[in-house]
Write an enzyme that holds these catalytic residues in place. Structure first.
Site, PDB file in Angstrom:
ATOM      1  N   HIS A 169      -7.929  11.594  -1.929  1.00  0.00           N
ATOM      2  CA  HIS A 169      -7.393  10.313  -2.403  1.00  0.00           C
ATOM      3  C   HIS A 169      -7.159  10.457  -3.904  1.00  0.00           C
ATOM      4  CE1 HIS A 169      -7.045   6.098  -3.358  1.00  0.00           C
ATOM      5  NE2 HIS A 169      -7.131   5.764  -2.084  1.00  0.00           N
TER       6      HIS A 169
ATOM      7  N   PHE B 196       0.856  -1.182   0.000  1.00  0.00           N
ATOM      8  CA  PHE B 196       0.000   0.000   0.000  1.00  0.00           C
ATOM      9  C   PHE B 196       0.889   1.227   0.000  1.00  0.00           C
ATOM     10  CE2 PHE B 196      -4.443   1.235   0.898  1.00  0.00           C
ATOM     11  CZ  PHE B 196      -5.089   0.089   0.437  1.00  0.00           C
TER      12      PHE B 196
ATOM     13  N   GLU C 262      -6.339   1.965  -3.276  1.00  0.00           N
ATOM     14  CA  GLU C 262      -4.891   1.947  -3.469  1.00  0.00           C
ATOM     15  C   GLU C 262      -4.398   0.517  -3.667  1.00  0.00           C
ATOM     16  OE1 GLU C 262      -3.713   4.944  -0.794  1.00  0.00           O
ATOM     17  OE2 GLU C 262      -1.858   3.904  -0.331  1.00  0.00           O
TER      18      GLU C 262
ATOM     19  N   GLN D 271      -7.787  14.933   3.397  1.00  0.00           N
ATOM     20  CA  GLN D 271      -7.081  14.157   2.390  1.00  0.00           C
ATOM     21  C   GLN D 271      -7.892  13.970   1.107  1.00  0.00           C
ATOM     22  OE1 GLN D 271      -6.394   9.665   2.850  1.00  0.00           O
ATOM     23  NE2 GLN D 271      -4.350  10.533   3.075  1.00  0.00           N
TER      24      GLN D 271
ATOM     25  N   ARG E 281      -0.542   9.563  -0.376  1.00  0.00           N
ATOM     26  CA  ARG E 281      -1.695  10.046  -1.153  1.00  0.00           C
ATOM     27  C   ARG E 281      -1.605  11.527  -1.511  1.00  0.00           C
ATOM     28  NH1 ARG E 281      -6.374   6.754   2.172  1.00  0.00           N
ATOM     29  NH2 ARG E 281      -5.776   4.761   1.288  1.00  0.00           N
TER      30      ARG E 281
ATOM     31  N   ARG F  17      -3.077  11.070   6.121  1.00  0.00           N
ATOM     32  CA  ARG F  17      -3.188   9.692   6.629  1.00  0.00           C
ATOM     33  C   ARG F  17      -2.602   8.696   5.641  1.00  0.00           C
ATOM     34  NH1 ARG F  17      -6.638   5.478   5.729  1.00  0.00           N
ATOM     35  NH2 ARG F  17      -8.335   6.648   4.766  1.00  0.00           N
TER      36      ARG F  17
ATOM     37  N   HIS G  90     -11.643  12.619   0.564  1.00  0.00           N
ATOM     38  CA  HIS G  90     -11.729  11.264   1.096  1.00  0.00           C
ATOM     39  C   HIS G  90     -11.765  11.175   2.614  1.00  0.00           C
ATOM     40  CE1 HIS G  90     -11.209   6.976   1.037  1.00  0.00           C
ATOM     41  NE2 HIS G  90     -10.044   7.034   1.640  1.00  0.00           N
TER      42      HIS G  90
ATOM     43  N   LEU H 256     -14.461   5.631  -4.929  1.00  0.00           N
ATOM     44  CA  LEU H 256     -13.056   5.297  -4.702  1.00  0.00           C
ATOM     45  C   LEU H 256     -12.591   4.052  -5.451  1.00  0.00           C
ATOM     46  CD1 LEU H 256     -10.848   6.482  -2.728  1.00  0.00           C
ATOM     47  CD2 LEU H 256     -11.107   4.319  -1.571  1.00  0.00           C
TER      48      LEU H 256
HETATM   49  C1  FAD Z   1     -14.574   4.118  -0.276  1.00  0.00           C
HETATM   50  C2  FAD Z   1     -13.693   4.116   0.912  1.00  0.00           C
HETATM   51  C3  FAD Z   1     -12.703   3.153   1.056  1.00  0.00           C
HETATM   52  C4  FAD Z   1     -11.879   3.133   2.168  1.00  0.00           C
HETATM   53  N1  FAD Z   1     -10.926   2.164   2.299  1.00  0.00           N
HETATM   54  C5  FAD Z   1     -10.156   2.130   3.407  1.00  0.00           C
HETATM   55  C6  FAD Z   1      -9.193   1.099   3.604  1.00  0.00           C
HETATM   56  O1  FAD Z   1      -9.035   0.196   2.783  1.00  0.00           O
HETATM   57  N2  FAD Z   1      -8.455   1.120   4.735  1.00  0.00           N
HETATM   58  C7  FAD Z   1      -8.590   2.091   5.680  1.00  0.00           C
HETATM   59  O2  FAD Z   1      -7.886   2.052   6.679  1.00  0.00           O
HETATM   60  N3  FAD Z   1      -9.511   3.070   5.523  1.00  0.00           N
HETATM   61  C8  FAD Z   1     -10.297   3.107   4.427  1.00  0.00           C
HETATM   62  N4  FAD Z   1     -11.228   4.095   4.282  1.00  0.00           N
HETATM   63  C9  FAD Z   1     -11.473   5.022   5.396  1.00  0.00           C
HETATM   64  C10 FAD Z   1     -12.295   4.313   6.466  1.00  0.00           C
HETATM   65  O3  FAD Z   1     -13.169   3.402   5.868  1.00  0.00           O
HETATM   66  C11 FAD Z   1     -13.124   5.278   7.303  1.00  0.00           C
HETATM   67  O4  FAD Z   1     -12.316   6.326   7.724  1.00  0.00           O
HETATM   68  C12 FAD Z   1     -13.678   4.546   8.510  1.00  0.00           C
HETATM   69  O5  FAD Z   1     -14.353   3.384   8.123  1.00  0.00           O
HETATM   70  C13 FAD Z   1     -14.597   5.421   9.344  1.00  0.00           C
HETATM   71  O6  FAD Z   1     -15.130   4.610  10.360  1.00  0.00           O
HETATM   72  P1  FAD Z   1     -15.928   5.234  11.572  1.00  0.00           P
HETATM   73  O7  FAD Z   1     -16.304   4.090  12.464  1.00  0.00           O
HETATM   74  O8  FAD Z   1     -15.187   6.353  12.153  1.00  0.00           O
HETATM   75  O9  FAD Z   1     -17.230   5.855  10.888  1.00  0.00           O
HETATM   76  P2  FAD Z   1     -18.307   5.242   9.874  1.00  0.00           P
HETATM   77  O10 FAD Z   1     -18.040   3.845   9.500  1.00  0.00           O
HETATM   78  O11 FAD Z   1     -18.490   6.245   8.807  1.00  0.00           O
HETATM   79  O12 FAD Z   1     -19.601   5.208  10.761  1.00  0.00           O
HETATM   80  C14 FAD Z   1     -20.238   6.387  11.205  1.00  0.00           C
HETATM   81  C15 FAD Z   1     -21.432   5.976  12.032  1.00  0.00           C
HETATM   82  O13 FAD Z   1     -21.973   7.116  12.660  1.00  0.00           O
HETATM   83  C16 FAD Z   1     -23.364   7.124  12.513  1.00  0.00           C
HETATM   84  N5  FAD Z   1     -23.789   8.515  12.608  1.00  0.00           N
HETATM   85  C17 FAD Z   1     -23.279   9.601  11.996  1.00  0.00           C
HETATM   86  N6  FAD Z   1     -23.927  10.708  12.398  1.00  0.00           N
HETATM   87  C18 FAD Z   1     -24.866  10.313  13.272  1.00  0.00           C
HETATM   88  C19 FAD Z   1     -25.866  10.979  14.031  1.00  0.00           C
HETATM   89  N7  FAD Z   1     -26.021  12.305  13.966  1.00  0.00           N
HETATM   90  N8  FAD Z   1     -26.674  10.243  14.818  1.00  0.00           N
HETATM   91  C20 FAD Z   1     -26.543   8.903  14.881  1.00  0.00           C
HETATM   92  N9  FAD Z   1     -25.620   8.217  14.198  1.00  0.00           N
HETATM   93  C21 FAD Z   1     -24.795   8.923  13.416  1.00  0.00           C
HETATM   94  C22 FAD Z   1     -23.626   6.458  11.184  1.00  0.00           C
HETATM   95  O14 FAD Z   1     -24.915   5.933  11.134  1.00  0.00           O
HETATM   96  C23 FAD Z   1     -22.562   5.351  11.225  1.00  0.00           C
HETATM   97  O15 FAD Z   1     -23.059   4.250  11.947  1.00  0.00           O
HETATM   98  C24 FAD Z   1     -12.047   4.115   3.158  1.00  0.00           C
HETATM   99  C25 FAD Z   1     -13.044   5.091   3.028  1.00  0.00           C
HETATM  100  C26 FAD Z   1     -13.846   5.107   1.914  1.00  0.00           C
HETATM  101  C27 FAD Z   1     -14.869   6.190   1.776  1.00  0.00           C
END
Ligand code: FAD
Length: 599
Positions: free
Chosen positions: A238, A116, A251, A236, A282, A405, A363, A248
């Protein structure tokens, strides 16, 4: 109005929220509130992998992982956090495996790993295989695994509950207010501790990999209740989003050998990162793509370049580099099934036969709600914690990603710091009492929601949102200037004024009023856009995801500090730059001394 009582309330059911809930539930009665059904959280879209120095395929060490994290961050990451991340990553991934996560395997049965961007051996040497993966569905597998474990551990889920306010009694946290999206009713959740894990805010920008729901709610709810936002100028881009759509392309494609090509068919990263080329960090690649496009070398003169993973091209470059490995169409089909599906479905392009048109896409937010290493939300440079308040995942800033990141480090962050925060929350709840709720705890937010429900002006939320996204894309994107950022600030402030005085929505009902809730989310996006732009204007240097054309150099003498942005009583923003980057100075010299960042 219904009131519920749980010792620990977790807002968000992505990887961070679920990992925290699993650990909190081992010592406290725990509820998870999510505006989405849990397994629809954005973590489910994470494709490429989760970083951990398991060393299953190449020699690797947590110290090398920590170095890459700090270098990738352009030296703004707190080094104590980076070291902890890299050390705990190994046990975190093995814990996920034991919880049932179906990782891909090496022929001898160990967790498979791939290359990566920015992952190197021996403190910046050659690319190393560190990303642990389950095809290109790693995040999906994390979500499913953790959700099942939470159910098994009696975590209570409130699905489709949209949290709109934090309740505090004096300094201490007392719970949250949420809208039940189905009925439209407000609910009070009275708790000893609250953890926000609400994910990112990519919807501030026009081209983004982020879903419509990523509107930074947790950051803004806490900000409106006196908590600062940290390092928001660093967002960031991407390098490889599908042209015009932003979806997306992981990578992992480049990890498997894919290369970036300009209109002349040149592998242009050879010029910008001669050592690791298409696997540079990135921010470096996104800037290179912009520069190629600016120089007229975008494909057919347009604003995109090609990402080529066809076996003919990849194998040619492998051979040129003297590498013995070769890939086949079958390998690509097996390792990148979702990517192939996206491109075939949305673009009509088949990546095993032809290159994919890509452009940088907004991203990931490196900044967020400031926390300490146990996920406790902190208020200032002295790291004063808010009793009972926690944050983890993308909405939080510990700060492990600094100014940029490293790929796969977000999933690691969710699991490592989600686990630490959940564990600390459980301990906190065991020693703490419920503080009484203030009188009418939902009063303020109820009044705001009623104002929005009856708003009958001429500015529709989608119009304001589109204008904000365009100005942020043009002026607070990959490259920035003071003048451009000021334009963005002026525009966002005008839009905020319209939001307050001339907004109009159409649905005045209660049940599933997404018109209303999207308008409320727009308020969050506007606040975040303003904080981002104000923080960006103040930082007069270029570092990681913040690249100022008028201040093109990194300035370690003045800017090895974090930005803390506070809301003021007169709806302005006050910045504070007293919080220094942690350099692990206990060991006399910085663990990883800042130096020029070349790849
Ligand atoms: C397409 C894509 C591919 C990626 N690939 C990778 C990868 O391969 N490796 C890596 O390390 N990172 C990757 N990332 C980044 C990573 O996936 C995210 O940064 C990470 O999953 C975020 O997780 P989280 O638990 O913080 O939030 P999320 O998984 O976004 O969850 C947010 C939660 O908060 C809840 N929520 C939000 N606002 C409210 C509210 N007001 N009231 C109640 N609930 C609420 C939502 O319902 C959800 O359950 C990728 C991101 C994207 C977009």
């Amino acid at each position: 109005m219904q009131t519920h009582q749980y010792e620990a309330v977790i807002v968000g059911a992505g990887g961070a929220g679920l990992m925290a809930a699993l650990y909190a539930s081992r010592g406290a009665r725990t509820a998870v509130l999510s505006k989405l059904y849990p397994t629809r959280s954005h973590t489910g879209t994470a494709q490429g992998g989760i970083g951990a120095a398991l060393g299953n395929l190449d020699e690797d060490h947590p110290e090398w992982h920590a170095f890459d994290t700090v270098k990738g961050s352009d030296y703004l990451a707190d080094q104590d956090a980076a070291l902890l991340l890299a050390q705990d990553a190994v046990s975190a991934v093995i814990e996920l495996e034991h919880l049932g996560l179906p990782f891909d395997r090496t022929p001898d049965g160990r967790i498979a790993q791939r290359r990566f961007g920015g992952h190197t051996s021996n403190f910046g040497g050659q690319p190393v295989r560190r990303a642990c993966h389950a095809a290109d569905r790693t995040g999906h597998m994390i979500l499913q695994t953790l959700y099942q474990q939470c159910i098994k551990n009696n975590v209570m889920f409130f699905d489709e509950y949209h949290v709109v306010d934090l309740i505090r009694n004096g300094d201490t946290v007392a719970g949250v207010v949420a809208v039940n999206i189905d009925s439209g009713e407000l609910h009070i959740f009275h708790s000893k501790a609250v953890l926000f894990a609400t994910g990112g805010w990519g919807r501030v920008w026009e081209i983004t990999s982020n879903a419509h729901t990523l509107t930074g709610d947790g950051n803004v709810i806490t900000f409106r209740r006196g908590v600062p936002m940290q390092d928001m100028e660093f967002f960031q881009f991407h390098p490889t989003g599908i042209y015009k759509m932003g979806i997306l392309i992981t990578e992992g494609v480049r990890g498997e050998g894919g290369v970036l090509l300009n209109d002349r068919g040149e592998r242009f990263m050879e010029r910008y990162a001669p050592s690791i080329k298409d696997l540079a960090s990135r921010d470096v690649i996104s800037r290179a793509i912009y520069l190629e496009i600016q120089a007229g070398r975008g494909i057919k003169g347009k604003r995109y370049v090609h990402l080529d993973v066809t076996p003919e091209t990849v194998n040619r470059y492998f051979a040129e580099a003297g590498e013995s490995r070769r890939i086949t169409r079958e390998d690509i089909e097996a390792k990148l099934p979702d990517i192939l599906d996206f491109c075939r479905t949305y673009l009509g392009v088949d990546p095993v036969r032809e290159p994919m048109p890509i452009q940088p896409t907004a991203h990931y937010g490196m900044g967020g709600i400031p926390t300490d290493l146990d996920g406790r939300v902190i208020l200032d440079a002295q790291r004063t914690p808010v009793p009972g308040l926690y944050a983890a995942g993308e909405c939080a800033c510990v700060s492990v990603h600094g100014a940029n990141r490293l790929g796969t480090n977000s999933l690691t962050d969710l699991i490592v710091f989600g686990r630490r925060a959940g564990r600390h929350m459980a301990e906190y709840c065991q020693g703490a009492q419920f503080v009484p709720l203030p009188s009418n705890p939902a009063g303020e937010v109820e009044a705001e929601l009623e104002r929005l429900r009856h708003a009958s002006g001429t500015s529709k939320p989608y119009q304001l949102r589109a204008e904000m996204q365009a100005v942020m894309m043009n002026h607070v994107g990959v490259f920035r200037t003071g003048e451009g950022i000021q334009t963005a600030i002026d525009t966002v402030r005008r839009l905020k004024e319209q939001y307050r005085n001339n907004l109009g929505i159409d649905d005045r009902g209660s049940r599933f009023n997404t018109d209303l809730l999207e308008a409320w989310e727009l308020g969050c996006l506007l606040d975040i856009a303003e904080v981002t732009a104000v923080s960006a204007l103040a930082r007069q240097e270029s570092r990681g995801g913040h690249s100022r054309e008028d201040f093109p150099k990194r300035d370690d003498e003045h800017w090895l500090v974090h930005t803390l942005a506070y809301g003021t009583a007169d709806d302005d923003i006050r910045l504070n730059h007293e919080k220094k980057v942690d350099m692990c100075l206990a060991e006399k010299d910085p663990r990883f001394k800042p130096k020029e960042r070349v790849y």
